[in-house]
Enzyme design. Structure first.
Site, PDB file in Angstrom:
ATOM      1  N   ASP A 277       0.863  -1.170   0.000  1.00 52.40           N
ATOM      2  CA  ASP A 277       0.000   0.000   0.000  1.00 52.40           C
ATOM      3  C   ASP A 277       0.912   1.236   0.000  1.00 52.40           C
ATOM      4  O   ASP A 277       2.132   1.129   0.126  1.00 52.40           O
ATOM      5  CB  ASP A 277      -0.958  -0.040   1.206  1.00 52.40           C
ATOM      6  CG  ASP A 277      -2.183   0.833   0.966  1.00 52.40           C
ATOM      7  OD1 ASP A 277      -3.203   0.622   1.632  1.00 52.40           O
ATOM      8  OD2 ASP A 277      -2.126   1.718   0.077  1.00 52.40           O
TER       9      ASP A 277
HETATM   10  C1  GLC Z   1      -4.243   4.417  -0.087  1.00 52.32           C
HETATM   11  C2  GLC Z   1      -5.137   3.273   0.243  1.00 52.32           C
HETATM   12  C3  GLC Z   1      -5.263   2.264  -0.861  1.00 52.32           C
HETATM   13  C4  GLC Z   1      -5.154   2.973  -2.202  1.00 52.32           C
HETATM   14  C5  GLC Z   1      -3.739   3.489  -2.313  1.00 52.32           C
HETATM   15  C6  GLC Z   1      -3.495   4.232  -3.636  1.00 52.32           C
HETATM   16  O1  GLC Z   1      -3.601   4.889   1.042  1.00 52.32           O
HETATM   17  O2  GLC Z   1      -4.935   2.576   1.462  1.00 52.32           O
HETATM   18  O3  GLC Z   1      -6.524   1.596  -0.697  1.00 52.32           O
HETATM   19  O4  GLC Z   1      -5.453   2.085  -3.254  1.00 52.32           O
HETATM   20  O5  GLC Z   1      -3.390   4.338  -1.217  1.00 52.32           O
HETATM   21  O6  GLC Z   1      -4.243   5.406  -3.672  1.00 52.32           O
END
Ligand code: GLC
Length: 743
Positions: A277
């Site tokens: 993430d």
């Molecule tokens: C965020 C989220 C994730 C998302 C990613 C890209 O912090 O936790 O669900 O897809 O970053 O935006």
């Protein structure tokens, strides 16, 4: 007959062998390419950056093969130029994957996932995801970070909005539907978008509902509740996985070998790619799991994370870790193979560029119609006293109260980066468009936004209510109060909305309350005051037309709660599939019933709250209709089965009301006695049926020993002989039950 069978057989055989040949050729192309790559080029493929625009630095990084995928660029010209640089100006011409969060729509916005789950209609969820993929891929997006399939039981958690609710089975069904819709029939089609099963895993178990918080999940519960939707995603061929921010029992997912290698790769045989993430690899340092970024990079690659989203941990450390012998090159090659496999499957090596669409790919009439239908099916009728709804079209004056009746941005909900609120159709707008010529519509926003604490306009609202034939009061949450890092310890209506409900109640006029929210709210008082309640998890672009059709009966509510609605926040976690305990609630004495000076022994010693009892405000699976459905007592094909039999359970469902309508028929099962205590019931299957008024349908389900199995203390999933109880019902608290034996 025989000839046609042979033709079909040959066709299927040819199809399978074609796929096999294609997959083999991809593997050959991957191996050939990896042999040509330098270590730095391999590490570059494992680097994902958020890149918007054509900065010199970004161009240089792409040319030198230091980045494999970008997120958040959504301009087609820029996407094509970035791709051109990668394909034509880097040494090996490996194309980029462009990614974006398309969680419940790109331009046409559908209900938030918790709303889509309320439809209990996987087909419509799949169609909505298909439209989202078509719109997103038209600007070059070929990878999105959806579905979010984190089961959760905690409405304090802002990301419940993105989830499909509290139940593992419903989440699995909805997650698969979204994966299939996004990925289409074949990933190589230009309108297909790689899905991403996230956040692996147990992110929804976050302690106290506070985002990013620690989770403590025994392996049995992990396997029973949180992992099944992810296993279903693997079986549905989800192209990618994303690990979660949280630690599970002390080990952050980004460095969790048990999760990402033992379960995902070894046990489930997954060969897609795993992305971290945003910054989650680096966040293992504040977690206190890694001493520095070098340690974080090492623990992540050991744990099987193929792509580093925005930590720069891999780009700055992996080459040196390999050269020092701390990380084997085979581990790097495995990750790069997973990444290249996706790029080949998406067809990006053969067709890296996105053609400019001939006409506007956004907001097509059929897309908007689908968004409206999804919003309709996602809306839940919680109350309809004296059949206040549907409204008569002959009313002369209607009071519309509350600013959420006309908030283009708030009805879209959270996680819709590319939405254009100006294209939302609000309830007030739709009402004026459809009925403005024959009904006098008085609009009193009263509160400027959901957190507004002012009562200055209450008197005007009450006056409008008193002078109208019908009163629609809109309450709920602004979109900004839900989603990532939007957790609330108090889930009452924000601002002075509850006081406004009370004032409208005092007007003496029957009123309909429409709730628009990103999570369950504690609404016991407000529901008690309202005569009718339509409940929506933020329903997207076409909220307005959907609500107006429902208010006037052009559409009939069929939504069912995918999450329990608590009476009080102190009841959380409260969910339908709870354990029975040794002292199930009985002889409940509520706090105000206790006599002053009553002795300690005067109260029943069972499991409930003095101030909240033991039941929710509304249970999982609950939702009314304008008609009435009558369920017969379920019947069984047999009163006992062995481990290889299939049991058929069926009942007659009859529409005994005045409207043709849909109903979600739910099958629940309880294992009455187990080697581990079992939930009071679990949703096993469901069917959404449509019945004309007066029509009856026999609804049947098939149950096998697999449906009855659970993870035991030996960490084996197995059905145990004994007595089982089964319900076919309209929600998780109603319906008659029957018993059968598994021999
Ligand atoms: C965020 C989220 C994730 C998302 C990613 C890209 O912090 O936790 O669900 O897809 O970053 O935006």
């Amino acid at each position: 007959m025989k000839k046609s069978f042979i033709i079909i057989y040959l066709f299927v055989f040819a199809l399978i062998s074609c796929n096999k040949q294609r997959e083999d050729s991809i593997e050959l192309r991957i191996n050939k390419l990896i042999k040509q790559m330098t270590l730095d080029e391999k590490v570059g493929q494992m680097n994902q950056l958020s890149g918007v625009g054509l900065s010199e630095d970004m161009i240089e990084m792409i040319k030198s093969g230091q980045v494999g995928t970008l997120l958040n660029e959504v301009d087609i010209e820029t996407v094509n130029e970035l791709q051109r640089i990668a394909v034509e100006e880097s040494r090996l011409g490996i194309p980029l994957i462009i990614a974006r969060d398309v969680i419940h729509g790109f331009k046409t916005i559908f209900p938030i996932p918790l709303g889509q789950a309320s439809s209990w209609n996987p087909e419509i969820v799949k169609s909505a995801a298909r439209v989202s993929a078509q719109e997103a891929s038209s600007v070059g997006i070929r990878w999105t970070f959806a579905p979010m399939i984190d089961v959760t039981r905690d409405p304090r958690w802002g990301r419940i909005a993105e989830s499909f609710g509290e139940d593992s089975h419903l989440t699995s069904v909805m997650g698969v539907a979204m994966i299939e819709g996004l990925q289409g029939d074949t990933l190589s089609h230009p309108s297909s978008v790689a899905s991403c099963a996230k956040h692996f895993a147990a992110y929804g178990a976050t302690e106290s509902g506070k985002d990013y918080n620690t989770t403590w999940v025994p392996e049995i519960q992990l396997r029973e509740l949180y992992l099944p939707p992810f296993k279903a995603a693997v079986d549905a061929k989800a192209a990618t996985f994303m690990c979660s921010f949280n630690d599970i029992n002390g080990v952050p997912s980004s460095g969790n070998t048990f999760l990402n290698r033992m379960i995902l790769r070894n046990e489930w045989g997954y060969n897609g790619l795993v992305v971290s993430d945003w910054g989650s690899i680096e966040q293992m340092i504040p977690h206190g799991f890694c001493k520095d970024i070098n340690d974080a990079a090492k623990k992540s690659i050991f744990a099987g994370i193929d792509i580093d989203m925005m930590s720069n941990a891999y780009s700055l450390n992996l080459s040196e870790l390999v050269q020092s012998g701390a990380v084997s090159i085979s581990m790097i090659d495995e990750a790069v193979a997973n990444i290249l496999r996706l790029k080949f499957k998406l067809g990006l090596f053969d067709n890296p560029y996105t053609p400019k669409p001939d006409n506007n790919p956004f907001y097509k009439p059929r897309s908007l119609e689908l968004a409206k239908q999804t919003a309709i099916e996602s809306t839940i009728l919680l109350k309809n006293k004296n059949n206040l709804l549907p409204l008569s079209e002959n009313i002369k004056k209607i009071a519309v109260i509350g600013s959420l009746a006309d908030s283009k941005i708030d009805q879209l909900g959270t996680w819709c980066f590319d939405a254009e609120p100006e294209n939302s159709i609000t309830p007030l707008q739709a009402l004026k468009e459809q009925y403005g010529s024959k009904i006098d519509i008085v609009y009193e926003p009263t509160l400027l936004y959901s957190r507004d604490k002012s009562d200055l306009n209450f008197k005007k609202a009450v006056k409008a209510a008193k002078e109208s034939d019908a009163v629609i009061l809109f309450v709920g949450e602004e979109a900004v109060l839900s989603g990532e890092a939007r957790c609330r310890a108090d889930i009452n209506l924000p601002g002075a909305q509850s006081e406004l409900v009370n004032e409208i109640k005092k007007s003496g006029k029957p009123f309909t309350m429409v709730v628009m929210t990103g999570r369950p709210l504690t609404l016991e008082k407000e529901v008690d005051m309202a005569d009718a309640v339509l409940f929506q998890f933020h329903a997207g672009t076409m909220t307005g037309p959907a609500i107006v059709d429902l208010l006037f009966g052009k559409a009939i509510p069929s939504g069912k709660l995918p999450i329990t609605l608590p009476r009080m926040v102190g009841q959380i976690p409260i969910y339908y599939s709870h354990k029975k305990t040794g002292r199930p609630a009985s002889n409940i004495t509520f706090i105000d019933e206790i006599e002053v000076g009553a002795p300690q022994t005067s109260l029943g010693f069972t499991s409930y709250f003095l101030d909240a009892g033991d039941t929710p405000l509304f249970p999982f699976g609950y939702g009314l209709s304008y008609t009435t459905f009558n369920y017969s007592i379920p019947q069984l094909s047999s009163t006992s089965i062995n481990k290889t039999d299939t049991l058929t359970v069926f009942c007659r469902v009859r529409n005994i009301g005045e409207f043709d309508a849909s109903e979600v028929v739910q099958l629940y099962v309880r294992d009455d006695v187990g080697s581990l205590v079992r939930p009071v019931k679990e949703l096993k299957q469901f069917k959404k049926i449509f019945l004309k008024k007066g029509q009856t349908e026999i609804v049947d389900f098939q149950i096998t020993a697999e449906d009855l199995s659970f993870w035991n203390s030996d960490m084996v999933k197995r059905a145990e002989p004994g007595s089982f109880t089964v319900w076919i019902a309209s929600d998780s608290r109603s319906g008659s039950d029957v018993n059968f034996i598994l021999e």
